[in-house]
Scaffold this motif. Structure first.
Motif, PDB file in Angstrom:
ATOM      1  N   ILE A  13       0.864  -1.195   0.000  1.00  0.00           N
ATOM      2  CA  ILE A  13       0.000   0.000   0.000  1.00  0.00           C
ATOM      3  C   ILE A  13       0.896   1.240   0.000  1.00  0.00           C
ATOM      4  CG2 ILE A  13      -1.976   1.119   1.100  1.00  0.00           C
ATOM      5  CD1 ILE A  13      -2.478  -1.759   0.039  1.00  0.00           C
ATOM      6  N   LYS A  15       2.515   4.478  -2.953  1.00  0.00           N
ATOM      7  CA  LYS A  15       1.999   5.604  -3.753  1.00  0.00           C
ATOM      8  C   LYS A  15       0.986   5.153  -4.810  1.00  0.00           C
ATOM      9  CE  LYS A  15       3.506   9.604  -6.487  1.00  0.00           C
ATOM     10  NZ  LYS A  15       2.193  10.199  -6.402  1.00  0.00           N
ATOM     11  N   ILE A  16       1.346   4.128  -5.590  1.00  0.00           N
ATOM     12  CA  ILE A  16       0.451   3.789  -6.705  1.00  0.00           C
ATOM     13  C   ILE A  16      -0.815   3.086  -6.210  1.00  0.00           C
ATOM     14  CG2 ILE A  16       1.406   1.520  -7.387  1.00  0.00           C
ATOM     15  CD1 ILE A  16       0.282   4.422  -9.682  1.00  0.00           C
ATOM     16  N   THR A  38       0.150  -5.930   3.917  1.00  0.00           N
ATOM     17  CA  THR A  38       0.904  -4.703   4.127  1.00  0.00           C
ATOM     18  C   THR A  38       1.722  -4.772   5.410  1.00  0.00           C
ATOM     19  OG1 THR A  38       0.683  -2.321   4.543  1.00  0.00           O
ATOM     20  CG2 THR A  38      -1.209  -3.670   5.146  1.00  0.00           C
ATOM     21  N   GLY A  39       2.861  -4.099   5.370  1.00  0.00           N
ATOM     22  CA  GLY A  39       3.672  -3.977   6.584  1.00  0.00           C
ATOM     23  C   GLY A  39       3.297  -2.727   7.353  1.00  0.00           C
ATOM     24  N   HIS A  40       2.354  -1.968   6.808  1.00  0.00           N
ATOM     25  CA  HIS A  40       1.976  -0.702   7.454  1.00  0.00           C
ATOM     26  C   HIS A  40       0.462  -0.638   7.584  1.00  0.00           C
ATOM     27  CE1 HIS A  40       6.008  -0.197   5.688  1.00  0.00           C
ATOM     28  NE2 HIS A  40       6.240   0.412   6.842  1.00  0.00           N
ATOM     29  N   LYS A  92       3.777  -3.002 -13.160  1.00  0.00           N
ATOM     30  CA  LYS A  92       5.007  -3.008 -13.939  1.00  0.00           C
ATOM     31  C   LYS A  92       6.095  -2.402 -13.083  1.00  0.00           C
ATOM     32  CE  LYS A  92       6.179   0.652 -14.658  1.00  0.00           C
ATOM     33  NZ  LYS A  92       6.568   1.903 -13.875  1.00  0.00           N
ATOM     34  N   GLN A 157      11.686   7.431  -2.451  1.00  0.00           N
ATOM     35  CA  GLN A 157      11.706   5.962  -2.592  1.00  0.00           C
ATOM     36  C   GLN A 157      13.141   5.483  -2.826  1.00  0.00           C
ATOM     37  OE1 GLN A 157       9.008   5.055  -5.813  1.00  0.00           O
ATOM     38  NE2 GLN A 157       7.196   5.552  -4.596  1.00  0.00           N
ATOM     39  N   ASP A 169      12.211   2.905 -14.849  1.00  0.00           N
ATOM     40  CA  ASP A 169      10.887   2.685 -14.239  1.00  0.00           C
ATOM     41  C   ASP A 169       9.814   3.411 -15.051  1.00  0.00           C
ATOM     42  OD1 ASP A 169       9.255   1.633 -11.825  1.00  0.00           O
ATOM     43  OD2 ASP A 169       8.688   3.727 -12.071  1.00  0.00           O
TER      44      ASP A 169
HETATM   45  P1  NAP Z   1       6.068   2.811  -3.037  1.00  0.00           P
HETATM   46  O1  NAP Z   1       5.333   4.100  -2.819  1.00  0.00           O
HETATM   47  O2  NAP Z   1       7.463   2.691  -2.547  1.00  0.00           O
HETATM   48  O3  NAP Z   1       5.168   1.673  -2.418  1.00  0.00           O
HETATM   49  C1  NAP Z   1       5.503   0.317  -2.503  1.00  0.00           C
HETATM   50  C2  NAP Z   1       4.867  -0.438  -1.335  1.00  0.00           C
HETATM   51  O4  NAP Z   1       5.259  -1.802  -1.459  1.00  0.00           O
HETATM   52  C3  NAP Z   1       5.331   0.020   0.049  1.00  0.00           C
HETATM   53  O5  NAP Z   1       4.488   1.010   0.581  1.00  0.00           O
HETATM   54  C4  NAP Z   1       5.239  -1.269   0.829  1.00  0.00           C
HETATM   55  O6  NAP Z   1       3.873  -1.492   1.149  1.00  0.00           O
HETATM   56  C5  NAP Z   1       5.527  -2.374  -0.165  1.00  0.00           C
HETATM   57  N1  NAP Z   1       6.916  -2.883  -0.139  1.00  0.00           N
HETATM   58  C6  NAP Z   1       7.248  -4.186  -0.036  1.00  0.00           C
HETATM   59  N2  NAP Z   1       8.567  -4.345  -0.093  1.00  0.00           N
HETATM   60  C7  NAP Z   1       9.104  -3.114  -0.239  1.00  0.00           C
HETATM   61  C8  NAP Z   1      10.433  -2.645  -0.355  1.00  0.00           C
HETATM   62  N3  NAP Z   1      11.480  -3.471  -0.333  1.00  0.00           N
HETATM   63  N4  NAP Z   1      10.633  -1.310  -0.503  1.00  0.00           N
HETATM   64  C9  NAP Z   1       9.584  -0.463  -0.543  1.00  0.00           C
HETATM   65  N5  NAP Z   1       8.290  -0.872  -0.429  1.00  0.00           N
HETATM   66  C10 NAP Z   1       8.046  -2.191  -0.274  1.00  0.00           C
HETATM   67  O7  NAP Z   1       6.109   2.431  -4.602  1.00  0.00           O
HETATM   68  P2  NAP Z   1       5.059   2.831  -5.739  1.00  0.00           P
HETATM   69  O8  NAP Z   1       5.443   4.140  -6.362  1.00  0.00           O
HETATM   70  O9  NAP Z   1       3.690   2.664  -5.244  1.00  0.00           O
HETATM   71  O10 NAP Z   1       5.443   1.721  -6.834  1.00  0.00           O
HETATM   72  C11 NAP Z   1       5.082   0.364  -6.672  1.00  0.00           C
HETATM   73  C12 NAP Z   1       5.030  -0.289  -8.051  1.00  0.00           C
HETATM   74  O11 NAP Z   1       4.072   0.423  -8.842  1.00  0.00           O
HETATM   75  C13 NAP Z   1       6.362  -0.215  -8.804  1.00  0.00           C
HETATM   76  O12 NAP Z   1       6.565  -1.385  -9.542  1.00  0.00           O
HETATM   77  C14 NAP Z   1       6.162   0.998  -9.731  1.00  0.00           C
HETATM   78  O13 NAP Z   1       6.922   0.886 -10.929  1.00  0.00           O
HETATM   79  C15 NAP Z   1       4.682   0.893 -10.032  1.00  0.00           C
HETATM   80  N6  NAP Z   1       4.089   2.195 -10.424  1.00  0.00           N
HETATM   81  C16 NAP Z   1       4.366   3.353  -9.701  1.00  0.00           C
HETATM   82  C17 NAP Z   1       3.847   4.570 -10.151  1.00  0.00           C
HETATM   83  C18 NAP Z   1       4.113   5.891  -9.441  1.00  0.00           C
HETATM   84  O14 NAP Z   1       3.748   6.945  -9.975  1.00  0.00           O
HETATM   85  N7  NAP Z   1       4.716   5.928  -8.249  1.00  0.00           N
HETATM   86  C19 NAP Z   1       3.038   4.607 -11.309  1.00  0.00           C
HETATM   87  C20 NAP Z   1       2.744   3.409 -11.944  1.00  0.00           C
HETATM   88  C21 NAP Z   1       3.274   2.216 -11.509  1.00  0.00           C
HETATM   89  P3  NAP Z   1       3.311  -1.505   2.650  1.00  0.00           P
HETATM   90  O15 NAP Z   1       3.579  -0.108   3.145  1.00  0.00           O
HETATM   91  O16 NAP Z   1       1.900  -1.814   2.461  1.00  0.00           O
HETATM   92  O17 NAP Z   1       4.094  -2.552   3.374  1.00  0.00           O
END
Ligand code: NAP
Length: 312
Positions: A13, A15-16, A38-40, A92, A157, A169
């Protein structure tokens, strides 16, 4: 199609999940969000669990899992999901390595479950009409500029700077669109990758491909302040096609084409429901193979350090 919504859980849970998945599931009549791994903190109104096993013990009628964690470490999560009989959808890029992702379709087959390896940019409203318009055209030149500010889209991140990620990415989104709209395969001719001296992944890349006889120039930049650029121009014997704003807008010879305004993630979940109904997988790894090629062939240069807060 079943009349009951598919009981879905989200894993990761971040950003995306918060920006797109939770709101898209909330307005979908095909899915009901029932739990989170989720860990949070879980999303409001649903229980959260540290593992898929714990979730399935507490909420045994979950049917599907949408994985929104960073790419590294997904295989174990997917194996847990398949072991519990869940249909899976993954963000992705599909994995941390190509070899790992190459095993995903077989994992789904062995479990007799659905796997949808998503490419959200392919669901942008302009992509399908662009592909249809380009069919039968002679492609003469392609220019793709995919430039955005990592500070805005990935604030703080750490995983985004792991080896193999960085500007690829967002760049893989452009590659997912190019491989969807162009009629022939892309062949990488030259790649230049720029690494900040304090990061293990590139912040910018210039990639030159051929598409038949046509040159395809692709530029990625993760340090673009101000207006963000997600544009693709395709010159053909029949006119010039332009996709802009992440392929949500389409123009032919400068004239806008009405492609509707359904969002990428609304279409992504609609597609997942169609795949679940049809018991069909969708696992196309072509964009990920192109990323691997760029690292394989890329000439590397080191540039100035990346500053997370340049305007301090
Ligand atoms: P993020 O904000 O870092 O969130 C990822 C979540 O995954 C964390 O909140 C955590 O969830 C969990 N997690 C598990 N192992 C982790 C680790 N080793 N490091 C960090 N988080 C971990 O990432 P995000 O931007 O949402 O991106 C996640 C995926 O969606 C990626 O593959 C990215 O390419 C894709 N994406 C992102 C965007 C964007 O605009 N940011 C757009 C399209 C696609 P819990 O807190 O629940 O434990």
């Amino acid at each position: 199609m079943s009349s009951k919504p598919i009981r879905i859980a989200l894993a990761g849970i971040g950003k995306i999940a918060r920006d797109q998945h939770i709101p898209s599931i909330a307005v979908s009549d095909r899915f009901e969000l029932v739990a989170a791994v989720t860990g949070h903190a879980p999303p409001e109104g649903v229980p959260g669990f540290a593992t898929v096993d714990a979730m399935m013990q507490a909420v045994p009628d979950v049917q599907a899992l949408s994985i929104c964690t960073p790419p590294r470490g997904r295989t174990a999560l997917m194996a847990d999901g398949f072991r519990h009989g869940l249909d899976l959808m993954i963000e992705k890029p599909p994995a941390a390595t190509v070899s790992e992702a190459d095993g995903f379709a077989a994992m789904a087959r062995a479990a007799d479950r659905i796997l949808y390896a998503t490419w959200h940019s392919r669901e942008a409203a302009g992509v399908a009409p662009a592909r249809d318009w380009l069919k039968g055209c002679e492609i003469r030149r392609v220019a793709c500029n995919w430039k955005e500010d990592v500070r805005v889209w990935h604030p703080g991140q750490e995983w985004i700077w792991e080896p193999g990620i960085g500007v690829f990415d967002p760049g893989i989104n452009a590659l997912s669109v190019l491989t969807a709209i162009l009629p022939m395969p892309l062949v990488l001719e030259q790649a230049k990758l720029r690494f900040p001296e304090n990061k293990a992944a590139p912040i910018a890349a210039d990639l030159d491909y051929s598409h038949g006889d046509a040159p395809v120039r692709v530029e990625f930049d993760f340090d673009q302040r101000g207006p963000q650029t997600w544009d693709i121009d395709v010159e053909t014997d029949n006119g010039t096609l332009n996709l802009s704003k992440g392929a949500s807008q389409l123009a032919i010879d400068g004239q806008p084409v009405d492609v509707g305004d359904e969002t990428e993630y609304a279409r992504l979940y609609r597609r997942f429901a169609e795949l679940v109904d049809a018991r069909q997988c969708d696992v196309d790894l072509a964009p990920f193979h192109h990323v691997a090629d760029a690292f394989f062939m890329g000439e590397r240069t080191t540039i100035h350090a990346f500053d997370e807060q340049p305007d301090r």
